[in-house]
Write an enzyme that holds these catalytic residues in place. Structure first.
Site, PDB file in Angstrom:
ATOM      1  CE1 TYR A   1      -6.581  -6.982  -6.828  1.00  0.00           C
ATOM      2  CE2 TYR A   1      -6.552  -8.447  -4.937  1.00  0.00           C
ATOM      3  CZ  TYR A   1      -6.335  -7.207  -5.495  1.00  0.00           C
ATOM      4  OH  TYR A   1      -5.880  -6.184  -4.709  1.00  0.00           O
TER       5      TYR A   1
ATOM      6  CE  LYS B   1      -6.421  -0.678   4.922  1.00  0.00           C
ATOM      7  NZ  LYS B   1      -7.726  -0.920   4.255  1.00  0.00           N
TER       8      LYS B   1
ATOM      9  NE  ARG C   1      -3.578  -2.238   2.766  1.00  0.00           N
ATOM     10  CZ  ARG C   1      -3.298  -3.362   3.405  1.00  0.00           C
ATOM     11  NH1 ARG C   1      -2.095  -3.507   3.968  1.00  0.00           N
ATOM     12  NH2 ARG C   1      -4.179  -4.342   3.495  1.00  0.00           N
TER      13      ARG C   1
ATOM     14  CG  HIS D   1      -6.206  -8.745   0.992  1.00  0.00           C
ATOM     15  ND1 HIS D   1      -6.444  -9.249  -0.265  1.00  0.00           N
ATOM     16  CD2 HIS D   1      -5.932  -7.419   0.809  1.00  0.00           C
ATOM     17  CE1 HIS D   1      -6.322  -8.290  -1.161  1.00  0.00           C
ATOM     18  NE2 HIS D   1      -6.006  -7.179  -0.536  1.00  0.00           N
TER      19      HIS D   1
ATOM     20  CG  HIS E   1      -5.194   0.744  -3.805  1.00  0.00           C
ATOM     21  ND1 HIS E   1      -4.590   0.579  -2.575  1.00  0.00           N
ATOM     22  CD2 HIS E   1      -6.185  -0.185  -3.847  1.00  0.00           C
ATOM     23  CE1 HIS E   1      -5.198  -0.379  -1.900  1.00  0.00           C
ATOM     24  NE2 HIS E   1      -6.161  -0.868  -2.654  1.00  0.00           N
TER      25      HIS E   1
ATOM     26  NE  ARG F   1      -3.299  -3.521  -1.402  1.00  0.00           N
ATOM     27  CZ  ARG F   1      -2.707  -4.300  -0.504  1.00  0.00           C
ATOM     28  NH1 ARG F   1      -1.394  -4.354  -0.442  1.00  0.00           N
ATOM     29  NH2 ARG F   1      -3.419  -5.039   0.327  1.00  0.00           N
TER      30      ARG F   1
END
Length: 331
Positions: free
Chosen positions: A292, A185, A162, A283, A257, A260
């Site tokens: 995806y 995150k 990110r 994730h 992004h 990414r």
């Protein structure tokens, strides 16, 4: 003793005790929640004529929050996604207030019941290998800034980090092996392997003299950390140049992004399992990574090619029905 319904104290405790101390949320989440309440207080100033310190919890009722969200969309032209993001921050605070101020539970429950708006899901954007190479070729590697930008964009496209993770990278976060360590995150640490090309680019970059003793892996001209807007600006510059030679880039909106997403698509196309890609990208669940699969048209075409086609029915000579049946069918 804390005064009941003291909104200012309640918000301060929510930020410091709940978010920072106990939940240890990321600085990006703190900034997002902070901006939400700045906008909310600015709206309250216009609507109620009160400063933030004068507001009470009772005044932030469901109709007021609804009017604030409507104002975001109409006056500030905020997208539905951003509107829902602001509502998420407000809900987080009111869930905290529900335990701190049980006397106002009915009032708080009405705010928590405000629904998010449904919005169309845009098709996921990603770049192909030739498009990424076209962008990288536009960097001027004869200058310090060009070498920084080349290494940064190469790392972003290969690792799928990110933009917040990239700008937070320090020089000592590069592992002794062929990987880079980052904090993602939820303050979760993870290591991402590097290709030989990325390893070589980073080795050359680390030999560059640091700007004013900078510790950031990709500092700005003053030695400080690049901002997310700064990364977007440098990417825009090279994408604009690359569009002169790459026709397919002209119809794409490219952001950090998107790089990414591009890294995830390359892994998916190489046959890497979704669970591994989820770990690679940091994730929370595999379900996030499954998006995806929906976006990768080539994989769908490959799956279609494996299906047995329907056999064409043999042509039969037309034979009229019985006269009585024809009469009944015509009724």
């Amino acid at each position: 003793m804390r005064r009941t319904n003291d909104l200012a104290v309640l918000i301060e405790r929510w930020f410091t005790d709940r978010l920072m101390k106990h939940r240890c949320v990321s600085s990006n989440t703190i900034a997002s929640y902070r901006d939400t309440f700045r906008l909310l207080f600015a709206f309250a100033k216009r609507r109620l004529g009160k400063s933030p310190s004068q507001l009470t919890l009772r005044e932030l009722d469901a109709p007021f929050i609804g009017a604030f969200l409507e104002d975001l969309e109409t006056r500030r032209s905020t997208s539905v996604r951003t509107r829902n993001l602001r509502l998420t921050a407000i809900r987080s605070f009111f869930r905290y207030a529900l335990f701190e101020e049980p006397a106002h539970s009915a009032h708080i429950q009405r705010v928590l019941a405000i629904p998010s708006k449904r919005c169309d899901k845009r098709q996921l954007q990603f770049l192909t290998r030739p498009e990424i190479e076209a962008i990288l070729d536009c960097t001027d590697r004869s200058t310090w800034m060009g070498r920084r930008d080349y290494t940064l964009l190469l790392l972003a496209a290969q690792t799928g980090l990110r933009v917040s993770e990239i700008i937070d990278l320090d020089r000592d976060m590069l592992g002794h092996g062929a990987h880079v360590q980052c904090v993602g995150k939820g303050r979760k640490e993870r290591s991402t392997p590097l290709t030989k090309v990325a390893q070589q680019a980073l080795r050359y970059w680390l030999k560059e003299p640091t700007k004013r003793g900078a510790t950031a892996l990709f500092p700005n001209m003053h030695g400080g950390k690049l901002s997310a807007d700064g990364v977007q600006a440098l990417l825009n510059k090279y994408v604009a140049k690359a569009r002169e030679h790459s026709v397919s880039l002209r119809s794409k909106r490219v952001s950090p992004h998107v790089l990414r997403h591009s890294a995830a698509m390359e892994l998916l196309q190489a046959g890497v399992d979704c669970s591994v890609i989820a770990l690679w990208l940091g994730h929370e669940t595999v379900e996030t990574t499954l998006t995806y699969l929906h976006a990768h048209l080539e994989l769908k075409e490959t799956a279609l090619a494996k299906l047995k086609p329907y056999e064409r029915a043999k042509a039969e000579r037309f034979r009229p029905n019985d006269r009585l049946l024809e009469f009944l069918n015509a009724l």
